[in-house]
Design an enzyme around this catalytic site. Structure first.
Site, PDB file in Angstrom:
ATOM      1  N   TRP A 202       0.844  -1.035   0.138  1.00 15.97           N
ATOM      2  CA  TRP A 202      -0.109   0.168  -0.033  1.00 15.97           C
ATOM      3  C   TRP A 202       0.765   1.139   0.031  1.00 15.97           C
ATOM      4  CZ3 TRP A 202      -4.653  -1.773  -0.987  1.00 15.97           C
ATOM      5  CH2 TRP A 202      -5.731  -1.036  -1.040  1.00 15.97           C
ATOM      6  N   ASP A 203       0.391   2.455  -0.078  1.00 10.85           N
ATOM      7  CA  ASP A 203       1.061   3.435  -0.064  1.00 10.85           C
ATOM      8  C   ASP A 203       1.889   3.862   1.237  1.00 10.85           C
ATOM      9  OD1 ASP A 203      -1.179   4.612   0.969  1.00 10.85           O
ATOM     10  OD2 ASP A 203      -1.248   6.142  -0.234  1.00 10.85           O
ATOM     11  N   GLU A 455     -13.509   3.641  -1.138  1.00 12.23           N
ATOM     12  CA  GLU A 455     -13.272   4.390  -2.147  1.00 12.23           C
ATOM     13  C   GLU A 455     -13.550   3.822  -3.386  1.00 12.23           C
ATOM     14  OE1 GLU A 455      -9.202   6.124  -1.837  1.00 12.23           O
ATOM     15  OE2 GLU A 455      -9.781   7.538   0.201  1.00 12.23           O
ATOM     16  N   GLU A 551     -11.472  10.885   6.077  1.00 13.14           N
ATOM     17  CA  GLU A 551     -10.261  10.674   5.943  1.00 13.14           C
ATOM     18  C   GLU A 551      -9.626  12.155   5.361  1.00 13.14           C
ATOM     19  OE1 GLU A 551      -8.496   7.859   3.059  1.00 13.14           O
ATOM     20  OE2 GLU A 551      -9.591   6.355   3.826  1.00 13.14           O
TER      21      GLU A 551
END
Ligand SMILES: *[C@@H]1O[C@H](CO)[C@@H](O)[C@H](O)[C@H]1NC(C)=O
Ligand SMILES: *[C@@H]1O[C@H](CO)[C@@H](O)[C@H](O)[C@H]1NC(C)=O
Ligand SMILES: *[C@@H]1O[C@H](CO)[C@@H](O)[C@H](O)[C@H]1NC(C)=O
Ligand SMILES: *[C@@H]1O[C@H](CO)[C@@H](O)[C@H](O)[C@H]1NC(C)=O
Ligand SMILES: *[C@@H]1O[C@H](CO)[C@@H](O)[C@H](O)[C@H]1NC(C)=O
Ligand SMILES: *[C@@H]1O[C@H](CO)[C@@H](O)[C@H](O)[C@H]1NC(C)=O
Ligand SMILES: *[C@@H]1O[C@H](CO)[C@@H](O)[C@H](O)[C@H]1NC(C)=O
Ligand SMILES: *[C@@H]1O[C@H](CO)[C@@H](O)[C@H](O)[C@H]1NC(C)=O
Ligand SMILES: *[C@@H]1O[C@H](CO)[C@@H](O)[C@H](O)[C@H]1NC(C)=O
Ligand SMILES: *[C@@H]1O[C@H](CO)[C@@H](O)[C@H](O)[C@H]1NC(C)=O
Length: 791
Positions: A202-203, A455, A551
């Site tokens: 993931w980032d 998302e 978020e």
């Protein structure tokens, strides 16, 4: 000692039973448990054979046996990648006695098996598993015998599996692109397996692809009666009466009675030839469960007793009574609808963060690690978290802690930032998963809302293949979340709201069920996710004014103490191969530097500045997040009616640049100290509402008014002398946010002297127990002797 133990009580002396009877209401039960945890033989039938513990993962077992380095040491994520490309076989023998075997039925139970595995008993194929998130209950009666039995669990490579699935799927299912995979040092096609999506990289996190069994594993033998699972709904029926609706699912069709007991309230029901029994219990005027900061977290023990002939089984569940509403209604002087949670009739301003798994390997997350995490969450005044859809449905212990601490949970289903397949097999797998998890989790007071994914609705506008053929992917999206997932949630858990996604805009109509399609980031509806790293984060006009910010965040870097635990000194440079390897967010390091350089006299030239860079990245993250969060809190009573701030992200699953406020090993970043302050019940919050216009708000989450309190302002010189002070009386209604002070900054300065500039001084405010600072100029330019200097 044999591993075989009696679950409750069986075949023991009459006298002993008599004594025990007095203590426990359940007896005479032939349920026996054979715990399968412990040592297994593990091999890849190639170059590795060892003794490994289950529950556990192949990777951590290889590390504990010193075959590999710790996967989070330096380049361990890519150095250990070969493990995910192999098949791994766990095997062991189990000796079963006749008491165990002579029961009618034997079930094999896995609460978490990760992921694609074939199970054999005595060389016979028993079943395949293909979903990390399912609770497997497999009838193995016919496979076992008295004496020695052999069991094997063969795990197939998850990477090979997803690549085969993707190749055989009839059309493209868009997800992480090659360039994203490249940044993550990850693996493609994660959307084709029901396994934590962040396992593929993931980032903020590594691609470590755990393989193994992460939760309990056991055999259970029983006669006729065994509770398989229960589901507990609880809702307010009248102002003072709460109704508990319990579903008790048995392993097989049975006749008998079920009794629910909670304190002095009890209800018994006879049933005839049923596998699932529904029973209700009314509870009068219970003490309520409240979110952290609004009251105590009263939890009751609900006892569930099932009797059938001579057999009895009793279990207890901890439940809390609260009335949940998600309020979406018109707001005066504003378009769109409100979006906030009202718990026990009190609108709750949500404060907290987004939860990602604390580690890639669940086995590493001990109770102490969770306890420490929750202590930090409470110290920062959180009352809510969102369990993010790219991780896992958390452990029972996690949700128990949320119940005890008053941390409300928005629970995503485990889908994130991708399109997903929708073939029959996949939808069946998902249906089973949703059902398993709702049964397991529904009794938790802390869970207040379900959300379909992270998302994925927004992602419908992310990739070219979707933009070229939107209908195909919108239909797929609807099929999965609206037509498959939603009806299961509605049926099983009618008292919690289901949101299609985070972010989303809610529904245009609930019957028929039609989403308010459109840009899910619309500030007037539902929740939003907001990120912008290149703007000046201290300029409030750059932020949106949403209903609920679920978020938002900025990256920073873990302290040097955490880097010391996973790397060596040559890595401690933003240009080192390791640092670049761990920065998964494209341009992330330069965005951090840009944000630092906007506010501090600093520019990075070499490794000697690594620690200064870390420090400034954390200071910058903290002041940015304070500015943004206070902006949302001030909007509470405005027509924007902002009612939620869940920042991205709670913790870090390794040591790397990330948006977290807690470091991987539990240390607090500077942001976490700031959060404790900007999330306190009452804050005094100054900002520059227009050039030269100072506005100061007092924001209260208290249920009582603050009357005739004093607010004070002090102007301090950077040289430490107090230049000016002012004070006035103010009052704030419960749960309100009000402007208490407004004045041109130039008039405060000129009250001291005509030559005083914004670079010379800063403001300090206090009200009630809260204090705050407001800097009139960038730190870059303040008048300091000696001059501020970061080497
Ligand atoms: C085992 O073999 C694989 C290739 O099949 C290799 O990548 C790996 O490094 C080997 N591991 C050990 C511990 O020998
Ligand atoms: C083992 O059994 C499962 C289900 O019972 C089946 O799907 C799978 O194909 C079988 N595997 C083999 C190798 O026979
Ligand atoms: C709505 O706007 C009107 C006219 O500008 C104003 O008088 C009123 O106070 C506003 N109401 C709220 C709740 O902001
Ligand atoms: C028991 O519960 C599991 C988990 O939800 C489910 O998969 C299984 O079908 C249930 N077993 C029976 C016999 O109903
Ligand atoms: C809760 O769900 C039940 C159906 O199980 C329904 O009758 C009741 O009205 C719901 N109550 C609330 C407060 O949502
Ligand atoms: C958001 O919703 C409002 C109210 O329905 C609408 O006027 C506006 O155009 C929408 N904005 C976006 C960006 O979709
Ligand atoms: C590293 O940067 C510092 C601060 O800019 C400077 O003083 C030092 O000379 C530099 N060292 C090297 C080896 O370039
Ligand atoms: C501190 O700064 C103020 C305002 O700039 C100035 O009036 C004062 O003399 C300074 N005091 C000292 C001790 O330097
Ligand atoms: C907060 O302020 C109130 C009223 O001024 C005071 O009674 C209370 O003791 C303060 N609490 C703390 C924790 O300082
Ligand atoms: C610092 O002050 C100078 C001169 O007034 C100005 O040009 C510059 O933009 C300021 N820098 C920052 C970061 O505010």
């Amino acid at each position: 000692m044999s591993l075989l133990n009696n679950y409750f009580l069986n075949k023991i002396s009459i006298l002993f039973i008599f004594q025990i009877l007095f203590i426990f209401s359940f007896t005479k039960c032939d349920i026996k448990v054979y715990d399968l945890s412990g040592d297994w033989k593990l091999t890849n039938n190639n170059n590795v054979t060892l003794t490994a513990k289950l529950p556990g993962s192949v990777q951590m077992s290889l590390y504990y046996s010193q075959i590999i380095e710790n996967p989070i040491w330096r380049f361990g994520d890519t150095d250990t990648r070969w493990i995910a490309f192999q098949n791994w076989v766990y095997s062991r023998s189990l000796t079963l006695d006749s008491d165990f075997i002579n029961n009618q039925k034997i079930v094999l139970e896995f609460d978490g098996i990760d992921t694609i595995a074939q199970i054999t008993i005595n060389q016979v194929n028993v079943t395949m598993t293909s979903n990390q998130f399912r609770l497997w209950r497999i009838d193995v009666t016919d496979f076992l015998h008295v004496g020695d039995n052999e069991m094997t669990i063969t795990f197939f490579s998850p990477t090979d599996y997803v690549n085969e699935q993707a190749a055989s799927y009839p059309y493209l299912v868009p997800g992480d692109t090659d360039s994203v995979i490249n940044y993550y040092h990850g693996e493609k096609n994660r959307q084709f397996i029901r396994k934590a999506q962040c396992h593929f990289g993931w980032d903020w996190g590594p691609c470590l692809l755990p393989i193994g069994i992460h939760r309990s594993l056991q055999l259970i033998s029983y006669q006729n009666l065994l509770i398989n699972k229960t589901q507990i709904n609880q809702y307010r029926k009248t102002q003072t009466t709460y109704e508990i609706e319990a579903k008790i699912n048995l392993m097989q069709i049975t006749t008998g009675s079920v009794t629910l007991t909670l304190d002095q309230f009890t209800q018994k029901k006879e049933f005839d030839s049923k596998q699932e029994i529904e029973i209700k219990l009314e509870v009068e005027s219970p003490e309520l469960w409240w979110p952290n900061g609004y009251g105590s977290q009263k939890l009751y023990e609900l006892e569930i007793k099932v009797e059938s002939g001579e057999e009895t089984q009793e279990i207890t569940k901890k439940i809390g009574f609260r009335h949940i509403e998600l309020v979406e209604e018109p707001v005066s002087n504003s378009s769109g609808l409100s979006f906030y949670f009202r718990i026990n009739d009190v609108p709750i301003f949500a404060k907290g963060s987004n939860f990602i798994p604390l580690d890639s390997f669940e086995g590493v997350v001990t109770k102490e690690v969770y306890d420490n995490f929750f202590e930090s969450a409470i110290a920062a005044n959180w009352n809510m978290m969102r369990v993010w859809g790219g991780g896992v449905y958390e452990t029972d212990y996690f949700y128990d802690k949320c119940d005890e601490k008053g941390i409300m949970i928005m629970q995503d289903f485990m889908f994130a930032c991708s399109m997903y397949p929708r073939n029959a097999g996949f939808l069946t797998e998902i249906s089973g998963e949703i059902e398993d998890q709702i049964y397991r989790l529904s009794h938790h007071a802390s869970i207040i809302v379900w959300s379909g994914n992270n998302e994925n609705e927004a992602a419908l506008s992310w990739w070219d293949p979707i933009i070229e053929n939107p209908r195909l992917y919108v239909v797929d999206y609807s099929k999965l979340y609206l037509d498959t997932m939603r009806p299961i949630v509605f049926k099983l858990d009618p008292n919690r709201t289901f949101l299609s996604s985070s972010p989303s805009n809610g529904v245009l109509s609930s019957d028929p069920y039609v989403l308010r399609w459109g840009n899910p980031q619309n500030e007037s509806y539902g929740d939003v996710h907001f990120y912008d790293y290149t703007m000046d984060c201290l300029d409030v006009s750059n932020y949106p004014s949403p209903r609920f910010a679920s978020e938002f965040g900025f990256q920073s870097v873990d302290s040097i103490y955490s880097w010391q635990q996973c790397s060596v000194s040559e890595d401690w440079d933003i240009y080192s191969p390791l640092f670049e390897h761990r920065q998964h967010h494209p341009l992330g390091t330069f965005e951090m530097l840009g944000q630092i350089e906007m506010h501090f006299p600093f520019s990075y030239s070499n490794a000697s500045q690594f620690e200064s860079f870390i420090y400034l990245s954390q200071v910058t993250q903290a002041i940015c997040m304070q500015t943004e969060t206070e902006h949302y809190r001030r909007l509470k009573s405005s027509p924007h009616k902002t009612y939620g701030t869940l920042y991205w992200q709670a913790s870090n699953d390794w040591v790397a640049p990330s948006w977290s406020s807690l470091e991987h090993f539990g240390r607090w970043k500077i942001l976490h100290y700031f959060a404790a302050n900007f999330y306190s019940s009452v804050i005094v919050s100054p900002y520059e509402s227009a050039p030269d216009e100072l506005s100061v708000y007092v924001v209260s989450d208290l249920l009582v008014p603050i009357q005739n309190d004093r607010f004070s302002l002090e102007l301090w010189s950077w040289n430490g002398s107090l230049l000016y002070s002012d004070s006035l009386s103010y009052s704030v209604q419960p749960l309100d946010s009000i402007l208490v002070y407004k004045r041109p900054i130039s008039s405060i300065l000129s009250a001291v002297s005509q030559t005083l500039t914004r670079q010379d001084c800063f403001l300090h405010f206090s009200a009630r127990n809260s204090s705050n600072l407001f800097f009139l100029s960038s730190f870059y330019n303040v008048t300091l002797t000696p001059k501020i200097h970061f080497s």
